[in-house]
Design a protein around this motif. Structure first.
Motif, mmCIF file in Angstrom:
data_model
loop_
_atom_site.group_PDB
_atom_site.id
_atom_site.type_symbol
_atom_site.label_atom_id
_atom_site.label_comp_id
_atom_site.label_asym_id
_atom_site.label_seq_id
_atom_site.Cartn_x
_atom_site.Cartn_y
_atom_site.Cartn_z
ATOM 1 N N MET A 195 0.852 -1.199 0.000
ATOM 2 C CA MET A 195 0.000 0.000 0.000
ATOM 3 C C MET A 195 0.887 1.249 0.000
ATOM 4 N N PRO A 196 1.552 1.536 -1.115
ATOM 5 C CA PRO A 196 2.511 2.656 -1.128
ATOM 6 C C PRO A 196 1.887 4.009 -0.822
ATOM 7 N N PHE A 197 0.662 4.269 -1.320
ATOM 8 C CA PHE A 197 0.054 5.574 -1.058
ATOM 9 C C PHE A 197 -0.248 5.750 0.420
ATOM 10 N N LEU A 198 -0.952 4.779 1.036
ATOM 11 C CA LEU A 198 -1.336 4.919 2.442
ATOM 12 C C LEU A 198 -0.109 4.905 3.340
ATOM 13 N N TYR A 199 0.915 4.178 2.937
ATOM 14 C CA TYR A 199 2.173 4.149 3.699
ATOM 15 C C TYR A 199 2.768 5.553 3.799
ATOM 16 N N GLU A 200 2.814 6.271 2.684
ATOM 17 C CA GLU A 200 3.352 7.638 2.681
ATOM 18 C C GLU A 200 2.379 8.613 3.348
ATOM 19 N N TYR A 201 1.097 8.383 3.139
ATOM 20 C CA TYR A 201 0.080 9.253 3.738
ATOM 21 C C TYR A 201 0.162 9.200 5.266
ATOM 22 N N GLY A 202 0.395 8.007 5.783
ATOM 23 C CA GLY A 202 0.538 7.865 7.220
ATOM 24 C C GLY A 202 1.751 8.573 7.760
ATOM 25 N N LYS A 203 2.843 8.582 6.995
ATOM 26 C CA LYS A 203 4.067 9.248 7.437
ATOM 27 C C LYS A 203 3.880 10.748 7.620
ATOM 28 N N HIS A 204 2.987 11.338 6.817
ATOM 29 C CA HIS A 204 2.823 12.796 6.841
ATOM 30 C C HIS A 204 1.575 13.222 7.606
ATOM 31 N N ASN A 205 0.991 12.314 8.342
ATOM 32 C CA ASN A 205 -0.193 12.633 9.129
ATOM 33 C C ASN A 205 -0.098 11.951 10.497
ATOM 34 N N HIS A 206 -1.191 11.931 11.192
ATOM 35 C CA HIS A 206 -1.216 11.345 12.533
ATOM 36 C C HIS A 206 -1.423 9.837 12.393
ATOM 37 N N GLU A 207 -0.414 9.049 12.675
ATOM 38 C CA GLU A 207 -0.495 7.591 12.495
ATOM 39 C C GLU A 207 -0.314 6.885 13.838
ATOM 40 N N PHE A 208 -1.254 6.001 14.139
ATOM 41 C CA PHE A 208 -1.231 5.273 15.404
ATOM 42 C C PHE A 208 -0.772 3.836 15.129
#
Length: 595
Positions: free
Chosen positions: A272-285
């Motif tokens: 999941m390359p998109f969600l992987y990067e999206y999580g890095k730049h947002n609040h990821e639990f």
């Protein structure tokens, strides 16, 4: 002379048996008085039907229990040692012990919602100081034994007069009619869904009201499912505990993407390359748990924020989550986009939302695409703030659309059976498909949109639904949680434990400006801060797990439990259940019920 002695012996035994029956009836009456405490816990009936059933079932049940105790304990002694002084003393002691156990059971039932069993006794023993307060646990048994000795002697001195009055057969007839009638009425109530009666099923210990389910099923008769008028149902939940105090003006649009069967460990740059990067730049639990391992329990914990033990509460069939209630109150337009789903529980969970449901004619993946398209079309039509719940289900079914190319297969990081390896790689294809859909979806959203992406539950690689339901491993409940807060451009990776129970309190306080304590409406706390509790409840009202730092305890509704290590790979057979945490779980499971 010998015949005379035999006759006197038979007469003495006869008098003792007669005395024993009346003593048992007296103790049945005392047990009924103690039983009032159960009604205080479950709530008194509100109709004459409920009161009538309660009266005859109470008389029949406790009289029957007292007679069984007499038959098992005192009757054999009457035949072996037919001496009144010995028998009266033993009877008084046995009756005192029985009533004290019953009193203790009322305390446990009021606190835990469970009756005494070996499992519950072990837990209650660890909580004895909290259950028994003051000196009543000393004074009460002394008072009962004095009363029992007085009653035993009084009845013995007047047993001949009582026998001559010939009241015995009449009393037995009345009690027998009450006992039989209560079961017949319950059969009717169970078939007709008369909740005023059936809600009392578990109120009394050792109570097993009769039903006609097997008979009805064998004759092709289905149990009535007619919905009752909510205004005529007695609320069983005090939810929320206090009225909500929220003051925010609706300004921000909210999108909640909940994905069925979404494992956290496969949100990687290959799958999941998109969600992987999206999580890095947002609040990821990173240590986030769903409240359930199935669709219903996972969504329940996400939207209600309540422990799964409440999922079958009767008034949740018409009472929606306070979160969506407050959104509607503040002027939001609410909508749900999802594939067809059967057996939604509780029935009112999506009551505040307009549902846009997609058929499964061409598979789940196609339904997910239609759901996203339907959401985009709906969003463009909105002229005021909105809340949307987008439920995607492809990963849970290992589904991808026709023609989807996908990604290369890889070797699983953990040992799997051949069939599981196939499911593992097909699952990755489905996640990759969802990742591409999420990219298209999120990139088209205005930057001012609040976005949350999470899993309804995790996923174990099996085609057996029963196996998945009973599996409470981290793979089945550890899900991603990524939150995009509008206006905040930073990466914030959270490594402390969090759960679905904290989502509603976070949104209520951060987005809706609610000043209530989270405990007024939820089992969780704000996930932006580490939690004080060292356990998490996973599951529903039938099978649940308690997640702790070093172990996972799985418990069924009969009190049988198994303890596993933290990664669920090994059962700890010699480990005892942790009483303090289980006591907290039980109390949380009763906290919202009316008393």
């Amino acid at each position: 002379m010998i015949e005379r002695k035999k006759e006197m012996g038979r007469d003495r035994v006869s008098r003792l048996v007669s005395w024993g029956h009346w003593f048992a009836f007296f103790n049945g009456f005392l047990a009924m008085i103690v039983g009032v405490r159960y009604i205080e816990t479950v709530g008194a009936p509100e109709s004459w039907i409920g009161w009538g059933y309660l009266a005859i079932s109470t008389l029949g049940h406790f009289s029957f229990l007292a007679f069984i105790v007499y038959l098992v304990v005192l009757f054999p002694i009457t035949l072996l040692l037919p001496y009144s002084k010995i028998l009266r003393g033993l009877a008084a002691f046995a009756a005192t012990l029985g009533l004290c156990i019953l009193l203790y059971d009322t305390l446990i039932y009021d606190d835990y919602g469970l009756h005494l069993s070996p499992f519950v006794f072990d837990i209650a023993w660890a909580d004895l100081n909290a259950l028994l307060q003051g000196t009543s646990y000393i004074v009460t048994p002394l008072g009962i034994i004095i009363l029992e000795l007085t009653a035993a002697n009084y009845l013995w001195k007047r047993i001949e007069k009582i026998r001559k009055s010939n009241y015995g057969p009449k009393v037995v007839l009345v009690i027998g009619l009450c006992f039989v009638s209560s079961h017949l009425i319950h059969i009717w109530a169970d078939a007709a869904d008369i909740t005023e009666i059936t809600r009392l099923d578990d109120a009394y210990p050792l109570s097993y009201p009769a039903t006609a389910r097997s008979f009805m099923e064998s004759h092709g008769i289905e149990k009535s499912s007619k919905a009752q008028d909510p205004s005529k149902l007695q609320p069983s939940l005090n939810y929320p505990i206090s009225p909500l105090q929220c003051s925010a003006d609706p300004e921000i649009n909210i999108l909640m993407v909940a994905i069925d069967g979404f494992r956290a460990d496969l949100v990687d740059k290959e799958t999941m390359p998109f969600l992987y990067e999206y999580g890095k730049h947002n609040h990821e639990f990173k240590q986030h748990l769903s409240g359930g391992n199935m669709h219903n329990s996972g969504m329940f914990s996400l939207l209600y924020g309540l422990q799964g033990s409440y999922i079958a509460a009767s008034d949740l069939s018409y009472r929606s989550p306070v979160f969506t209630q407050e959104l509607a109150k503040q002027g939001y337009t609410l909508a749900r986009f999802a594939p067809e789903t059967s057996n939604i529980e509780p029935q009112a969970i999506y009551q505040d939302m307009t549902s846009h449901i997609q058929p499964l004619t061409n598979g789940v993946a196609d339904a997910d695409i239609q759901s996203i398209d339907s959401f985009n079309e709906w969003r463009m039509q909105q002229d005021k703030p909105w809340f949307a719940l987008l439920n995607l289900q492809s990963p849970d079914s290992y589904d991808t659309p026709i023609g989807f190319l996908g990604i290369e297969t890889v070797k699983p990081s953990t040992p799997l059976k051949p069939a599981q390896k196939v499911l593992f790689n097909q699952y990755r294809q489905s996640l990759n498909f969802i990742d591409k859909q999420l990219q298209k979806l999120i990139e088209r959203l205005p930057a001012s949109t609040f976005v949350m992406v999470t899993g309804v539950s995790g996923k174990v690689f099996t085609g057996d639904n029963d196996n998945q339901r009973g599996n409470l491993s981290p793979a089945n409940v550890h899900v991603p949680l990524i939150i995009h807060w509008p206006g905040m451009e930073y990466d914030k990776t959270v490594t402390y434990p969090s759960s679905h129970y904290g989502v509603v309190p976070t949104l209520m306080t951060q987005l809706l400006d609610c000043t209530n304590k989270p405990s007024d409406y939820s089992a969780g706390r704000n996930i932006l801060q580490p939690q004080s509790e060292n356990w998490t409840y996973i599951g529903d009202n039938l099978v649940f797990g308690i997640y702790q730092e070093d172990e996972i305890t799985v418990i069924d509704r009969h009190g049988k439990y198994r303890i596993y290590n933290r990664d669920y790979s090994q059962r700890l057979r010699n480990k005892k259940i942790s009483a303090p945490e289980l006591i907290q779980v039980m109390r949380e499971g009763r906290r919202f019920y009316n008393h």
